[in-house]
Design a protein around this motif. Structure first.
Motif, PDB file in Angstrom:
ATOM      1  N   LEU A 570      -7.275  -6.305  -5.158  1.00 58.62           N
ATOM      2  CA  LEU A 570      -7.877  -5.299  -4.201  1.00 58.62           C
ATOM      3  C   LEU A 570      -7.281  -3.734  -4.580  1.00 58.62           C
ATOM      4  O   LEU A 570      -6.174  -3.717  -5.024  1.00 58.62           O
ATOM      5  N   MET A 571      -8.149  -2.839  -4.460  1.00 58.09           N
ATOM      6  CA  MET A 571      -7.766  -1.679  -4.584  1.00 58.09           C
ATOM      7  C   MET A 571      -8.129  -0.788  -3.585  1.00 58.09           C
ATOM      8  O   MET A 571      -9.059  -1.089  -2.647  1.00 58.09           O
ATOM      9  N   LEU A 572      -7.050   0.294  -3.248  1.00 56.50           N
ATOM     10  CA  LEU A 572      -6.956   1.201  -2.146  1.00 56.50           C
ATOM     11  C   LEU A 572      -6.038   2.421  -2.251  1.00 56.50           C
ATOM     12  O   LEU A 572      -5.090   2.363  -3.189  1.00 56.50           O
ATOM     13  N   ASP A 573      -6.054   3.192  -1.459  1.00 57.50           N
ATOM     14  CA  ASP A 573      -5.198   4.513  -1.381  1.00 57.50           C
ATOM     15  C   ASP A 573      -3.843   3.982  -1.012  1.00 57.50           C
ATOM     16  O   ASP A 573      -3.423   3.151  -0.226  1.00 57.50           O
ATOM     17  N   THR A 574      -2.973   4.739  -1.684  1.00 52.33           N
ATOM     18  CA  THR A 574      -1.400   4.257  -1.689  1.00 52.33           C
ATOM     19  C   THR A 574      -1.007   4.704  -0.064  1.00 52.33           C
ATOM     20  O   THR A 574      -0.222   3.842   0.445  1.00 52.33           O
ATOM     21  N   ALA A 575      -1.653   5.674   0.334  1.00 53.82           N
ATOM     22  CA  ALA A 575      -1.104   5.904   1.742  1.00 53.82           C
ATOM     23  C   ALA A 575      -1.523   4.888   2.944  1.00 53.82           C
ATOM     24  O   ALA A 575      -1.224   4.841   3.983  1.00 53.82           O
ATOM     25  N   SER A 576      -2.380   3.814   2.483  1.00 52.94           N
ATOM     26  CA  SER A 576      -2.836   3.051   3.200  1.00 52.94           C
ATOM     27  C   SER A 576      -1.831   1.803   3.770  1.00 52.94           C
ATOM     28  O   SER A 576      -1.864   0.885   4.588  1.00 52.94           O
ATOM     29  N   LEU A 577      -1.050   1.747   2.710  1.00 52.37           N
ATOM     30  CA  LEU A 577       0.227   0.786   2.688  1.00 52.37           C
ATOM     31  C   LEU A 577       1.666   1.617   2.973  1.00 52.37           C
ATOM     32  O   LEU A 577       2.011   2.690   2.504  1.00 52.37           O
ATOM     33  N   PRO A 578       2.677   0.859   3.480  1.00 45.99           N
ATOM     34  CA  PRO A 578       3.925   1.576   3.722  1.00 45.99           C
ATOM     35  C   PRO A 578       4.729   1.737   2.262  1.00 45.99           C
ATOM     36  O   PRO A 578       4.425   0.991   1.566  1.00 45.99           O
ATOM     37  N   PRO A 579       5.669   2.897   2.349  1.00 41.28           N
ATOM     38  CA  PRO A 579       6.132   2.960   0.814  1.00 41.28           C
ATOM     39  C   PRO A 579       7.090   1.867   0.389  1.00 41.28           C
ATOM     40  O   PRO A 579       6.936   1.665  -0.723  1.00 41.28           O
ATOM     41  N   SER A 580       7.317   0.997   1.064  1.00 40.66           N
ATOM     42  CA  SER A 580       8.136  -0.221   0.642  1.00 40.66           C
ATOM     43  C   SER A 580       7.313  -1.445   0.330  1.00 40.66           C
ATOM     44  O   SER A 580       8.020  -2.256  -0.272  1.00 40.66           O
ATOM     45  N   ALA A 581       6.038  -0.932   0.380  1.00 42.22           N
ATOM     46  CA  ALA A 581       5.340  -2.281  -0.236  1.00 42.22           C
ATOM     47  C   ALA A 581       5.000  -2.226  -1.639  1.00 42.22           C
ATOM     48  O   ALA A 581       4.694  -3.320  -2.288  1.00 42.22           O
ATOM     49  N   SER A 582       5.437  -1.420  -2.524  1.00 39.42           N
ATOM     50  CA  SER A 582       5.350  -1.337  -4.008  1.00 39.42           C
ATOM     51  C   SER A 582       6.253  -2.357  -4.617  1.00 39.42           C
ATOM     52  O   SER A 582       7.563  -2.639  -3.969  1.00 39.42           O
ATOM     53  N   VAL A 583       5.833  -3.253  -5.482  1.00 39.84           N
ATOM     54  CA  VAL A 583       6.495  -4.309  -5.997  1.00 39.84           C
ATOM     55  C   VAL A 583       7.717  -3.640  -6.939  1.00 39.84           C
ATOM     56  O   VAL A 583       8.778  -4.374  -7.245  1.00 39.84           O
ATOM     57  N   SER A 584       7.456  -2.663  -7.644  1.00 36.76           N
ATOM     58  CA  SER A 584       8.519  -1.974  -8.441  1.00 36.76           C
ATOM     59  C   SER A 584       9.525  -1.360  -7.519  1.00 36.76           C
ATOM     60  O   SER A 584       9.422  -0.849  -6.250  1.00 36.76           O
ATOM     61  N   GLU A 585      10.886  -1.212  -7.994  1.00 34.74           N
ATOM     62  CA  GLU A 585      12.101  -0.814  -7.413  1.00 34.74           C
ATOM     63  C   GLU A 585      11.754   0.625  -7.105  1.00 34.74           C
ATOM     64  O   GLU A 585      11.305   1.374  -7.725  1.00 34.74           O
ATOM     65  N   ALA A 586      12.615   1.173  -5.926  1.00 35.53           N
ATOM     66  CA  ALA A 586      12.463   2.665  -6.034  1.00 35.53           C
ATOM     67  C   ALA A 586      12.839   3.552  -7.077  1.00 35.53           C
ATOM     68  O   ALA A 586      12.399   4.588  -7.387  1.00 35.53           O
ATOM     69  N   LYS A 587      13.930   2.954  -8.087  1.00 36.73           N
ATOM     70  CA  LYS A 587      14.402   3.715  -8.857  1.00 36.73           C
ATOM     71  C   LYS A 587      13.374   3.793 -10.205  1.00 36.73           C
ATOM     72  O   LYS A 587      13.416   4.555 -10.946  1.00 36.73           O
ATOM     73  N   GLU A 588      12.527   2.785 -10.096  1.00 39.39           N
ATOM     74  CA  GLU A 588      11.325   2.790 -11.465  1.00 39.39           C
ATOM     75  C   GLU A 588      10.180   3.876 -11.087  1.00 39.39           C
ATOM     76  O   GLU A 588       9.368   3.644 -10.021  1.00 39.39           O
ATOM     77  N   PRO A 589      10.217   4.878 -11.739  1.00 44.27           N
ATOM     78  CA  PRO A 589       9.229   5.930 -11.578  1.00 44.27           C
ATOM     79  C   PRO A 589       7.641   5.384 -11.897  1.00 44.27           C
ATOM     80  O   PRO A 589       7.663   4.467 -12.774  1.00 44.27           O
ATOM     81  N   HIS A 590       6.641   5.670 -11.088  1.00 48.75           N
ATOM     82  CA  HIS A 590       5.298   5.543 -11.414  1.00 48.75           C
ATOM     83  C   HIS A 590       4.619   6.184 -12.736  1.00 48.75           C
ATOM     84  O   HIS A 590       4.863   7.531 -12.569  1.00 48.75           O
ATOM     85  N   PRO A 591       3.985   5.582 -13.592  1.00 45.33           N
ATOM     86  CA  PRO A 591       3.472   6.404 -14.486  1.00 45.33           C
ATOM     87  C   PRO A 591       2.386   7.297 -14.037  1.00 45.33           C
ATOM     88  O   PRO A 591       1.866   6.762 -12.934  1.00 45.33           O
ATOM     89  N   PHE A 592       1.816   8.402 -14.452  1.00 47.17           N
ATOM     90  CA  PHE A 592       0.692   9.253 -14.248  1.00 47.17           C
ATOM     91  C   PHE A 592      -0.240   8.942 -15.382  1.00 47.17           C
ATOM     92  O   PHE A 592      -0.239   8.837 -16.468  1.00 47.17           O
ATOM     93  N   SER A 593      -1.713   9.113 -15.034  1.00 40.84           N
ATOM     94  CA  SER A 593      -2.770   9.010 -15.818  1.00 40.84           C
ATOM     95  C   SER A 593      -3.393  10.289 -15.667  1.00 40.84           C
ATOM     96  O   SER A 593      -3.400  10.978 -14.776  1.00 40.84           O
ATOM     97  N   VAL A 594      -3.712  10.840 -16.823  1.00 38.38           N
ATOM     98  CA  VAL A 594      -4.192  12.262 -16.802  1.00 38.38           C
ATOM     99  C   VAL A 594      -5.850  12.100 -17.666  1.00 38.38           C
ATOM    100  O   VAL A 594      -5.873  11.435 -18.664  1.00 38.38           O
TER     101      VAL A 594
END
Length: 769
Positions: A570-594
């Motif tokens: 399923l693909m959707l906007d990050t703002a559609s889910l609460p911040p705590s829904a990410s499977v990665s821990e808060a200390k793990e930064p998300h990568p950026f694509s350019v």
């Protein structure tokens, strides 16, 4: 009894020697047809056993089980090799994770899982070295993935805080779970924290049997988890299923062309030999002997061609199967089955025999006088009226005569035209398939990404995600920036969860063109699942989904579906889910694509980003989509197109050769009244060029329709659907080359026999007048 047989054989052998060009033409066409059939049968036969053959030869592990070295001893794990149901085992191997360094990381995500292993052999998981050699001492490593970029022989891995490793080889493995191997002594310096056992069981056909066998082998031993060979087989079958419709359709086209050309060549050879048959009957040959002579004349070169085709097709099928295996990272592959090859060759010979017997029987019943005159006395009414009308136009004389030639032999013209038409169809479909495969391979976000930039979680440079996003947007050459992360969500009422891919930033250019229906999400509250998900749950665009995540319930509306066989994405906007829904821990930064602006070099951009924040722990690397499987597809498309076009060109050559032989008297008369050799060549070439133009006009639309049908059928077989942009890939610039292919093949095939016809001696032809 011996004399009739000797007479038949002598006459047949003399006929083969006298008609060398015709005999070579028959041999080549039969060889081409046999090689095509054997190749297709061999590849289709290999498709059913390709993974199993590779897995059996490599002694792949039915289960790869990982253990915590702090909780389980190596001696205890070694004892599990003798557990009930275990037929072979290897290990325990000590494992370690090589963390990402500041440079490109390659496959493996946050790190490479490597094991200490003394040699590539053993009772389970025998590795196949594809490049280089096996590790011999400290500071060396063999990687599993294919070489590319900095990961090549002699390249160096520099994991932070660990010894530097030099790449000395690359290997394939039929077992999932590892990305590299070092010596057992070397792994001790890499801070190993795991142990790994490889098992083969007597019962491992399905997921449940593997699970039960693993439980029985590791009873009482705590395991981290295991990977089953069933998942690897399913993944391979999903990929290979995309190939089967393409191979089947191309094989059918190739065989159809071969049928037309064989019928054209063999029946034309018999018809052009009517005068010779009449002479034999005048000398006392019975109708049965005449038929036998001509069948043997055709069978001798056909047997030679069939033998060559069997060998070539078998070798080609084996080589292609090996290429397919390499494209899917399998260590080995089997070729075609010899019995199946022989059956294919027998079928081709039966087809040749049928094409030769029918006209030969007709010739055997002809009276001697009529047979002698057949093909030498010009027949009125066959193309004459059309030629007279064309000559009354303002067309040049060679053009008028040439355009009227196809009407003289309508059956032969129809066969030649059919071969040209199918050749153009194959080229058109092959070009479309190549475009479709490239679109599929680059459809994901990685295929639209120029550079990825992330933060090393071990760094303490004070760089945050917000500061990094601002840095990237201010960097010269930046066109679009996007961040993505996975999240686990559930749908109330379903036992299994979904993998939600959440996106933030200006993500629309990264999503690609893989939509089957609807549109991409444009903000919070909208979602796009896979087409397989919608079909599985009988949903449609416009329906709503209730997602359960992190104790919160979120409702989203389905606005589209993208092509993919997975039914849990399923693909959707990050703002559609609460911040705590990410499977990665808060200390793990998300990568950026350019995505970069046109003309910006990704490698230079990555160096500039690192230089802009030298002590912040940034990791920047260019992205190159993995097109390994695309090379497999492209090679097959090109191979089939060349085979089909080659067969069509031979059909044209044969048609012109027979036409020149039958019209030798007319050509002699034309040269006697002043027609130059150049005009004779132009007349013969124009006659086939006209068929090439018609074949191109008919074959190009047929190729578009065939491509559409095959791509849609593949999507239905996979249950994933096909994106509209993957189906409608043709433009006028893409259709022009295959449409001209018919003309090119016709001219190339007609030129050699036309030049030969132009060199005919007038006196020799008219001597009998």
């Amino acid at each position: 009894m011996g004399r009739p047989v000797s007479a038949v054989w002598a006459a047949s052998r003399a006929g083969v020697r006298r008609r060398r060009v015709q005999s070579v033409s028959i041999a080549v066409v039969v060889a081409l047809a046999t090689a095509t059939l054997v190749f297709g049968l061999g590849l289709l036969a290999a498709s059913g056993s390709l993974f199993d053959d590779a897995f059996a030869r490599a002694r792949g592990a039915h289960a790869t089980v990982s253990f915590d070295a702090a909780r389980v001893s190596a001696e205890r794990l070694a004892a599990t090799a003798h557990a009930s149901g275990v037929t072979a085992a290897a290990g325990p191997f000590r494992t370690a994770v090589l963390p990402r360094g500041p440079g490109p990381a390659g496959p493996g995500g946050d790190g490479l899982l490597v094991a200490g292993r003394a040699d590539p052999g053993g009772p389970v998981d025998r590795l196949t070295l594809t490049q280089g050699r096996w590790v011999r001492g400290p500071g060396e490593i063999v990687l599993r993935f294919r070489p590319g970029g900095p990961f090549r022989l002699g390249g160096r891995l520099t994991p932070p805080g660990l010894p530097e490793l030099t790449i000395v080889g690359f290997a394939n493995s039929a077992t999932d779970g590892l990305m590299g191997w070092v010596t057992p002594a070397q792994v001790a310096a890499l801070r190993p924290d795991g142990l790994q056992m490889l098992y083969r069981f007597d019962r491992a056909d399905g997921v449940s049997e593997v699970r039960q066998s693993v439980a029985a082998a590791t009873a009482g031993v705590p395991a981290r988890g295991y990977e089953s060979h069933v998942a690897a087989r399913r993944s391979f079958e999903e990929k290979f299923d995309q190939l089967i419709p393409f191979v089947t359709v191309f094989g059918a086209l190739a065989m159809a062309v071969a049928v037309f050309i064989i019928a054209n060549v063999v029946s034309g050879a018999v018809v052009s030999g009517f005068r010779h048959i009449g002479v034999m009957k005048a000398l006392g040959f019975t109708p049965a002997q005449v038929t036998a002579v001509y069948v043997v004349m055709v069978t001798v070169p056909a047997l030679l061609g069939c033998a060559v085709g069997l060998v070539a097709g078998h070798l080609l099928a084996g080589r292609t199967a090996a290429g397919v295996a390499e494209g899917f990272d399998l260590p080995s592959a089997g070729g075609g089955a010899p019995m199946l090859d022989l059956a294919g060759g027998a079928g081709i010979l039966a087809l040749v025999g049928l094409a030769a017997v029918l006209p030969a029987l007709r010739a055997g019943r002809l009276p001697a006088v009529q047979a002698i005159s057949a093909g030498t006395v010009s027949r009125r009414g066959r193309g004459r009226r059309l030629q007279r009308w064309l000559l009354r136009t303002r067309l040049p004389v060679p053009a008028g005569l040439g355009l009227g030639l196809p009407a003289a032999r309508p059956a032969r013209t129809a066969l030649t035209l059919a071969g040209l038409c199918l050749g153009v169809t194959a080229v058109t479909m092959g070009l479309g398939m190549q475009q479709t495969v490239m679109k599929i391979l680059t459809a994901d976000t990685e295929g639209h990404t120029s550079v990825t930039v992330g933060l090393d979680p071990r760094a303490s440079g004070g760089m945050t995600e917000d500061r990094l996003a601002a840095l990237l947007r201010a960097q010269p050459g930046t066109a679009h920036v996007m961040s993505s992360s996975p999240a686990t969500v559930r749908i109330p009422g379903l036992t299994s969860g979904l993998t939600a891919e959440t996106y933030s930033g200006d993500y629309r250019p990264f999503l690609g063109d893989s939509l089957v229906r609807g549109r991409w999400f444009s903000g919070p509250g909208e979602a796009v699942p896979t087409e397989a998900f919608l079909r599985l749950h009988d949903l449609d665009v416009g329906d709503t989904l209730a997602l359960q995540t992190s104790g919160a319930r979120v409702t989203v509306r389905i606005v589209g579906a993208f092509a993919h066989p997975d039914s849990d994405r399923l693909m959707l906007d990050t703002a559609s889910l609460p911040p705590s829904a990410s499977v990665s821990e808060a200390k793990e930064p998300h990568p950026f694509s350019v995505i970069l602006t046109p003309g910006t070099d990704p490698a230079d951009y990555a160096r500039c980003v690192l230089a802009a924040a030298p002590s912040s722990g940034l990791i920047a690397e260019p992205v190159e989509p993995d097109l390994g499987n695309g090379a497999v597809f492209d090679g097959l498309f090109l191979l089939f197109s060349l085979i089909i076009c080659g067969a069509a060109a031979l059909g044209v050559l044969n048609s012109v050769l027979l036409s020149a032989r039958e019209r030798s008297r007319d050509l002699g008369v034309l040269k006697a009244v002043g027609t130059t050799p150049r005009q004779v060549v132009a007349m013969m070439v124009i006659s086939m060029a006209a068929l090439g133009i018609v074949g191109g006009a008919l074959g190009a639309p047929l190729g578009v329709l065939a491509h559409h049908g095959v791509v849609v059928l593949t999507g239905e077989m996979l249950g994933s659907g096909m994106a509209t942009s993957w189906i409608h890939v043709y433009t006028w610039t893409l259709l022009l080359p295959p449409a001209c292919a018919g003309l090119v093949v016709a001219v190339l095939g007609a030129w050699p026999p036309a030049v030969r016809a132009a060199a005919i001696r007038t006196a020799a032809v008219l001597r009998s007048e």
